[in-house]
Design a protein around this motif. Structure first.
Motif, mmCIF file in Angstrom:
data_model
loop_
_atom_site.group_PDB
_atom_site.id
_atom_site.type_symbol
_atom_site.label_atom_id
_atom_site.label_comp_id
_atom_site.label_asym_id
_atom_site.label_seq_id
_atom_site.Cartn_x
_atom_site.Cartn_y
_atom_site.Cartn_z
ATOM 1 N N ASN A 37 0.861 -1.180 0.000
ATOM 2 C CA ASN A 37 0.000 0.000 0.000
ATOM 3 C C ASN A 37 0.897 1.229 0.000
ATOM 4 O OD1 ASN A 37 -1.629 2.288 0.964
ATOM 5 N ND2 ASN A 37 -3.232 0.757 1.188
ATOM 6 N N THR A 38 0.882 1.954 -1.108
ATOM 7 C CA THR A 38 1.811 3.073 -1.271
ATOM 8 C C THR A 38 1.385 4.321 -0.517
ATOM 9 O OG1 THR A 38 0.684 3.739 -3.308
ATOM 10 C CG2 THR A 38 2.585 2.264 -3.526
ATOM 11 N N GLY A 39 0.268 4.252 0.217
ATOM 12 C CA GLY A 39 -0.193 5.391 1.005
ATOM 13 C C GLY A 39 -1.652 5.689 0.732
ATOM 14 N N THR A 40 -2.304 6.378 1.658
ATOM 15 C CA THR A 40 -3.731 6.667 1.524
ATOM 16 C C THR A 40 -4.016 7.970 0.782
ATOM 17 O OG1 THR A 40 -3.551 7.404 3.835
ATOM 18 C CG2 THR A 40 -4.676 5.326 3.439
ATOM 19 N N LEU A 41 -2.997 8.709 0.396
ATOM 20 C CA LEU A 41 -3.240 9.908 -0.401
ATOM 21 C C LEU A 41 -3.707 9.527 -1.803
ATOM 22 C CD1 LEU A 41 -0.243 12.170 0.636
ATOM 23 C CD2 LEU A 41 -2.667 12.645 1.038
ATOM 24 N N CYS A 42 -4.708 10.250 -2.279
ATOM 25 C CA CYS A 42 -5.279 9.987 -3.596
ATOM 26 C C CYS A 42 -5.657 11.320 -4.229
ATOM 27 C CB CYS A 42 -6.511 9.086 -3.461
ATOM 28 S SG CYS A 42 -7.200 8.525 -5.043
ATOM 29 N N ASN A 43 -5.701 11.359 -5.539
ATOM 30 C CA ASN A 43 -6.070 12.594 -6.236
ATOM 31 C C ASN A 43 -7.562 12.883 -6.179
ATOM 32 O OD1 ASN A 43 -5.941 10.191 -8.015
ATOM 33 N ND2 ASN A 43 -6.879 11.551 -9.528
ATOM 34 N N ILE A 44 -8.364 11.877 -5.803
ATOM 35 C CA ILE A 44 -9.809 12.067 -5.689
ATOM 36 C C ILE A 44 -10.278 11.506 -4.352
ATOM 37 C CG2 ILE A 44 -10.302 12.091 -8.163
ATOM 38 C CD1 ILE A 44 -11.023 9.137 -7.968
ATOM 39 N N GLU A 45 -11.525 11.808 -4.009
ATOM 40 C CA GLU A 45 -12.112 11.296 -2.771
ATOM 41 C C GLU A 45 -13.436 10.628 -3.120
ATOM 42 O OE1 GLU A 45 -13.228 12.790 1.776
ATOM 43 O OE2 GLU A 45 -12.492 14.213 0.274
ATOM 44 N N CYS A 46 -13.422 9.307 -3.144
ATOM 45 C CA CYS A 46 -14.618 8.549 -3.511
ATOM 46 C C CYS A 46 -15.536 8.410 -2.298
ATOM 47 C CB CYS A 46 -14.246 7.164 -4.022
ATOM 48 S SG CYS A 46 -13.189 7.187 -5.481
#
Length: 311
Positions: A37-46
């Motif tokens: 798991n490369t981290g919980t940061l994401c470009n969107i928020e589902c």
């Protein structure tokens, strides 16, 4: 996605259910898939994200190549390595991590939304190079919450469907192997869902067989306020299922918590916030004991839903 609501006495004792029955557990059968798991940061928020990834959620920080290498060194034969997030292509060292996995002889399954982070020139160039050298062992599985643009955008934001389709077309045009991960709506049967995703894949000129569960994975819809039954040892016979078929029998995930001194291993790709499922700092330690199915998602996603994150 918020945790399920359930009676306080349910899922509280690791060994015994609220009814006093012996809780089911899953023993280790051997490593099929190691997730990073490369981290919980994401470009969107589902709205329905299993681990609540977003542009602000950094409770799991980016993995580095130095974090990953000790776990790769523990593995003595080629297996499947899965990379997930968050959005993996936001991780600064993602291309290096991918190359370390592939150069060690493993197959790679990377989960992505195929949106802007993947379409940056540096990432595109890196993907083309990796596909040239390791293309037969590298699959990018693109998540689509629905084959219906309106439903997908309601989950991920306006324009998300179109942007993901552009990313899929870019991958297909460069012969990068692609799979799809979708959700089967509660009101939709599996055959209809597969047919609709198949039509979309055809429209995008993707080489995907919607009947092939490796080409198209359909995850069970998770209901936030669901109250699933606890899984007991008797359930295996009642449901005609084997604990060997449950995800934690042969999969583990590497994470690094914000502020932690090192990466650790969880028994489940979904349950990163429950300390009971953080099971060690090495693969040997993390596979030494059975996993007790003491969470609502053990029932709703894995045992009853039949879900698995691997290919």
């Amino acid at each position: 996605m918020a945790d399920s609501d359930y009676a306080p006495t349910k899922f509280s004792d690791p060994d015994v259910t609220a009814k006093g029955e012996t809780r089911a557990s899953v023993g280790w059968t051997g490593l099929k898939t190691l997730w990073l798991n490369t981290g919980t940061l994401c470009n969107i928020e589902c709205a329905n994200c299993y681990i609540e990834s977003s542009p602000r959620n950094d409770r799991l920080v980016y993995l580095s190549r130095a974090d990953v290498r000790p776990f790769l060194e523990e593995i003595d034969q080629p297996i499947e390595i899965g990379i997930t997030g968050g959005e993996p292509f936001m991780c600064p060292e993602i291309l290096g991590i991918m190359e370390d996995v592939l150069s060690a002889g493993h197959s790679l399954l990377l989960l992505t939304n195929a949106m802007r982070p993947m379409m940056r020139p540096r990432i595109q160039q890196g993907l083309e190079r990796l596909a040239t050298y390791y293309g037969d062992r590298m699959v990018l599985r693109v998540s689509l919450d629905s084959h219906d643009p309106a439903i997908h955008d309601a989950e991920r934001g306006e324009g998300a469907f179109e942007e993901a389709c552009k990313g899929l077309k870019w991958l297909g045009e460069r012969s990068v192997r692609v799979a799809l991960a979708g959700r089967q709506a509660l009101t939709e049967d599996e055959a209809a869902a597969r047919a609709a995703y198949g039509a979309l894949a055809s429209a995008l000129d993707l080489s995907i067989d919607p009947a092939n569960t490796k080409h198209l994975v359909l995850f069970p819809e998770m209901v936030a306020r669901d109250d699933p039954p606890e899984i007991t040892t008797a359930c295996w016979g009642i449901l005609n299922k084997s604990p060997d078929d449950i995800m934690c029998a042969n999969q583990r995930m590497v994470i690094r918590r914000k502020g932690a001194g090192r990466a650790t291993v969880t028994a489940c790709t979904l349950l990163v916030d429950d300390p009971a499922f953080e099971v060690g700092t090495t693969l040997a330690e993390a596979t030494a004991k059975p996993v007790k199915l003491n969470h609502p998602w053990c029932a709703s996603f894995c045992v009853l839903g039949g879900g698995s994150c691997s290919a």
